[in-house]
Write a protein that holds these residues in place. Sequence first.
Motif, PDB file in Angstrom:
ATOM      1  N   TYR A  31      -2.265  -0.404   5.825  1.00 31.07           N
ATOM      2  CA  TYR A  31      -1.330  -1.027   4.643  1.00 31.07           C
ATOM      3  C   TYR A  31      -0.209  -2.142   5.207  1.00 31.07           C
ATOM      4  O   TYR A  31      -0.433  -3.286   4.974  1.00 31.07           O
ATOM      5  CB  TYR A  31      -0.431  -0.163   3.886  1.00 31.07           C
ATOM      6  CG  TYR A  31       0.362  -0.873   2.914  1.00 31.07           C
ATOM      7  CD1 TYR A  31      -0.258  -1.220   1.611  1.00 31.07           C
ATOM      8  CD2 TYR A  31       1.724  -0.939   2.950  1.00 31.07           C
ATOM      9  CE1 TYR A  31       0.411  -2.036   0.600  1.00 31.07           C
ATOM     10  CE2 TYR A  31       2.517  -1.542   2.030  1.00 31.07           C
ATOM     11  CZ  TYR A  31       1.981  -1.888   0.845  1.00 31.07           C
ATOM     12  OH  TYR A  31       2.459  -2.402  -0.185  1.00 31.07           O
ATOM     13  N   ARG A  34      -2.257  -5.034   6.193  1.00 33.54           N
ATOM     14  CA  ARG A  34      -2.869  -5.964   5.146  1.00 33.54           C
ATOM     15  C   ARG A  34      -4.186  -5.794   4.865  1.00 33.54           C
ATOM     16  O   ARG A  34      -4.900  -6.421   4.220  1.00 33.54           O
ATOM     17  CB  ARG A  34      -2.503  -7.370   5.166  1.00 33.54           C
ATOM     18  CG  ARG A  34      -0.866  -7.764   5.062  1.00 33.54           C
ATOM     19  CD  ARG A  34      -0.321  -7.430   3.911  1.00 33.54           C
ATOM     20  NE  ARG A  34      -0.616  -8.160   2.997  1.00 33.54           N
ATOM     21  CZ  ARG A  34      -0.169  -7.893   1.656  1.00 33.54           C
ATOM     22  NH1 ARG A  34       0.431  -7.169   1.278  1.00 33.54           N
ATOM     23  NH2 ARG A  34      -0.578  -8.976   0.563  1.00 33.54           N
ATOM     24  N   LYS A  37      -4.593  -4.181   0.663  1.00 30.00           N
ATOM     25  CA  LYS A  37      -3.124  -4.733   0.188  1.00 30.00           C
ATOM     26  C   LYS A  37      -2.661  -3.999  -0.829  1.00 30.00           C
ATOM     27  O   LYS A  37      -1.469  -4.166  -1.213  1.00 30.00           O
ATOM     28  CB  LYS A  37      -3.694  -6.102  -0.154  1.00 30.00           C
ATOM     29  CG  LYS A  37      -3.958  -7.148   0.957  1.00 30.00           C
ATOM     30  CD  LYS A  37      -4.563  -8.439   0.220  1.00 30.00           C
ATOM     31  CE  LYS A  37      -4.934  -9.209   1.590  1.00 30.00           C
ATOM     32  NZ  LYS A  37      -5.553 -10.654   1.017  1.00 30.00           N
ATOM     33  N   LYS A  38      -3.560  -3.440  -1.681  1.00 28.11           N
ATOM     34  CA  LYS A  38      -2.780  -2.535  -2.672  1.00 28.11           C
ATOM     35  C   LYS A  38      -2.557  -1.138  -2.451  1.00 28.11           C
ATOM     36  O   LYS A  38      -3.051  -0.284  -1.838  1.00 28.11           O
ATOM     37  CB  LYS A  38      -3.898  -2.353  -3.869  1.00 28.11           C
ATOM     38  CG  LYS A  38      -4.264  -3.573  -4.735  1.00 28.11           C
ATOM     39  CD  LYS A  38      -5.386  -3.380  -5.796  1.00 28.11           C
ATOM     40  CE  LYS A  38      -5.606  -4.701  -6.395  1.00 28.11           C
ATOM     41  NZ  LYS A  38      -6.773  -4.396  -7.635  1.00 28.11           N
ATOM     42  N   LYS A  39      -1.093  -0.859  -2.640  1.00 29.65           N
ATOM     43  CA  LYS A  39      -0.437   0.366  -2.178  1.00 29.65           C
ATOM     44  C   LYS A  39      -1.059   1.886  -2.729  1.00 29.65           C
ATOM     45  O   LYS A  39      -1.159   2.434  -2.148  1.00 29.65           O
ATOM     46  CB  LYS A  39       1.004   0.447  -2.703  1.00 29.65           C
ATOM     47  CG  LYS A  39       1.867   1.432  -2.261  1.00 29.65           C
ATOM     48  CD  LYS A  39       3.130   1.335  -2.698  1.00 29.65           C
ATOM     49  CE  LYS A  39       4.090   0.440  -2.646  1.00 29.65           C
ATOM     50  NZ  LYS A  39       5.364   0.401  -3.165  1.00 29.65           N
ATOM     51  N   ARG A  40      -1.528   1.380  -4.028  1.00 24.21           N
ATOM     52  CA  ARG A  40      -2.066   2.693  -4.913  1.00 24.21           C
ATOM     53  C   ARG A  40      -3.447   3.185  -4.029  1.00 24.21           C
ATOM     54  O   ARG A  40      -3.867   4.154  -3.758  1.00 24.21           O
ATOM     55  CB  ARG A  40      -2.353   2.306  -6.258  1.00 24.21           C
ATOM     56  CG  ARG A  40      -2.785   3.330  -7.185  1.00 24.21           C
ATOM     57  CD  ARG A  40      -1.993   4.676  -7.075  1.00 24.21           C
ATOM     58  NE  ARG A  40      -0.455   4.192  -7.751  1.00 24.21           N
ATOM     59  CZ  ARG A  40       0.521   5.037  -7.643  1.00 24.21           C
ATOM     60  NH1 ARG A  40       0.454   6.148  -7.135  1.00 24.21           N
ATOM     61  NH2 ARG A  40       1.796   4.560  -7.967  1.00 24.21           N
ATOM     62  N   LEU A  43      -2.589   4.846  -0.886  1.00 25.22           N
ATOM     63  CA  LEU A  43      -2.198   6.190  -1.216  1.00 25.22           C
ATOM     64  C   LEU A  43      -3.228   7.057  -1.515  1.00 25.22           C
ATOM     65  O   LEU A  43      -3.198   8.314  -1.133  1.00 25.22           O
ATOM     66  CB  LEU A  43      -1.079   6.253  -2.033  1.00 25.22           C
ATOM     67  CG  LEU A  43       0.213   5.502  -1.785  1.00 25.22           C
ATOM     68  CD1 LEU A  43       1.189   5.227  -3.016  1.00 25.22           C
ATOM     69  CD2 LEU A  43       0.993   6.294  -0.810  1.00 25.22           C
ATOM     70  N   GLY A 225       4.762   6.291  -1.752  1.00 21.56           N
ATOM     71  CA  GLY A 225       5.223   4.994  -1.878  1.00 21.56           C
ATOM     72  C   GLY A 225       5.988   4.382  -0.964  1.00 21.56           C
ATOM     73  O   GLY A 225       5.852   3.517  -0.287  1.00 21.56           O
ATOM     74  N   LEU A 228       5.128   4.784   2.671  1.00 26.46           N
ATOM     75  CA  LEU A 228       3.926   3.981   3.002  1.00 26.46           C
ATOM     76  C   LEU A 228       4.536   2.522   3.346  1.00 26.46           C
ATOM     77  O   LEU A 228       4.588   1.836   4.228  1.00 26.46           O
ATOM     78  CB  LEU A 228       2.923   3.751   2.126  1.00 26.46           C
ATOM     79  CG  LEU A 228       1.827   3.167   2.259  1.00 26.46           C
ATOM     80  CD1 LEU A 228       0.989   3.496   3.284  1.00 26.46           C
ATOM     81  CD2 LEU A 228       0.877   2.725   1.132  1.00 26.46           C
ATOM     82  N   GLU A 229       5.330   2.222   2.437  1.00 26.51           N
ATOM     83  CA  GLU A 229       6.315   0.637   2.225  1.00 26.51           C
ATOM     84  C   GLU A 229       6.892   0.596   3.739  1.00 26.51           C
ATOM     85  O   GLU A 229       7.063  -0.420   4.484  1.00 26.51           O
ATOM     86  CB  GLU A 229       6.891   0.679   1.281  1.00 26.51           C
ATOM     87  CG  GLU A 229       7.495  -0.578   0.783  1.00 26.51           C
ATOM     88  CD  GLU A 229       6.215  -1.718   0.495  1.00 26.51           C
ATOM     89  OE1 GLU A 229       6.278  -2.836   1.005  1.00 26.51           O
ATOM     90  OE2 GLU A 229       5.400  -1.184  -0.345  1.00 26.51           O
ATOM     91  N   GLY A 232       4.648   0.730   6.627  1.00 25.46           N
ATOM     92  CA  GLY A 232       3.951  -0.563   6.724  1.00 25.46           C
ATOM     93  C   GLY A 232       4.696  -1.769   7.093  1.00 25.46           C
ATOM     94  O   GLY A 232       4.149  -2.481   8.016  1.00 25.46           O
TER      95      GLY A 232
END
Length: 360
Positions: A31, A34, A37-40, A43, A225, A228-229, A232
């Motif tokens: 993540y 990049r 790119k989409k967090k969901r 996850l 989330g 992960l953020e 990342g």
Amino acid sequence: MTLIILCLVAAHFFAFNVGASGSAATMGIVYGARVIKKKRIALLLSGVGGLLGALWGGEVVDTIGKGLISSDKLTIQAAAIILFVSAITLCFTNIIGIPLSTSEVTIGAIVGVGISLQQLYLRNLLEIIAFWVIIPVAAFFITFISGMLLKRLKDKFPAFLPSNKLTKLLSILLIITGLLEAFAAGMNNVANAIGPLVGADVLNKNIGLLTGGIFIALGSLLLGGKVLETNGKKISYLSLSDGIVISGTSGLLVLGASIFGIPLPMTQVTTSAIVGVGATKDWKGIWKNKVIHQIAKVWISSPMISLVIAFCLTEIFLQSNFYTVVIITSGILATLILTNFGKGTFEKRQKTQRSLEEEF
């Protein structure tokens, strides 16, 4: 019956949090770079990897459930203490912001109960502790050597660096190694949640692996989330090749340990791998990082905290021995008071010395 229900709820809530803090972090490099790119989606991949890994975590479950304390001593009451202590310690360290290894906390709680009940397979425990040192050290050296080799290849063949085909290949490999790391995390960590109940014959192992894996996946998807953020952003400076080396090394080492039933602190393994890569770029600077010092403290403190709490609770509720708990509590309080007093005295001496120096 009420105690069994509470234990089942606690175990699966524990698995949910393991998924949020552990499995979600395994896709942090993907993540952060990049590549996804989409967090969901990141996850979701983490959750799927954790669930599939959990289904193969039977060997580690046997170690947690029966490898340290015999089945006749691991009652539902003892399992409840282990789960309660593990969950409370995890909650406390999350509140104060310290990264935690669920394996270390769970093993510490089991050992605390075992010492109180005077029944502990010491040889198995020493083997586990040895692997807690050996595997992270191995992760460091493997990634350090790999990082040096990659550095030489980049210097020798600079023409390949801007290649779009190479970038796509590395991106695919990074996703694969991220999934491998998530798989290994699920395989190793599901035992922390369901192992005590399996050992107490409250939960069937196969059912526990499935339900524990589902809750790990849900924890990753619904609560992972922020982890992960954070991961990342912290590791976004890593190149694709660095990420492949780190995730691949961590995943393979933890996977190998899981096959042999060794519960591992995956956070420390991954961090050691990151430090190994970082050391190839800044050997002196990497050791001054405060995060490294903090993780070293957690390595020692987290299992000891859960051990002491589990021991005290077992002495009170299962052994009805309040005197030992009073002595241990008094010793801890006295140590804390003396430590703070010593620290305060040292600071006063430093201030006095500075004042004298200013006068003269």
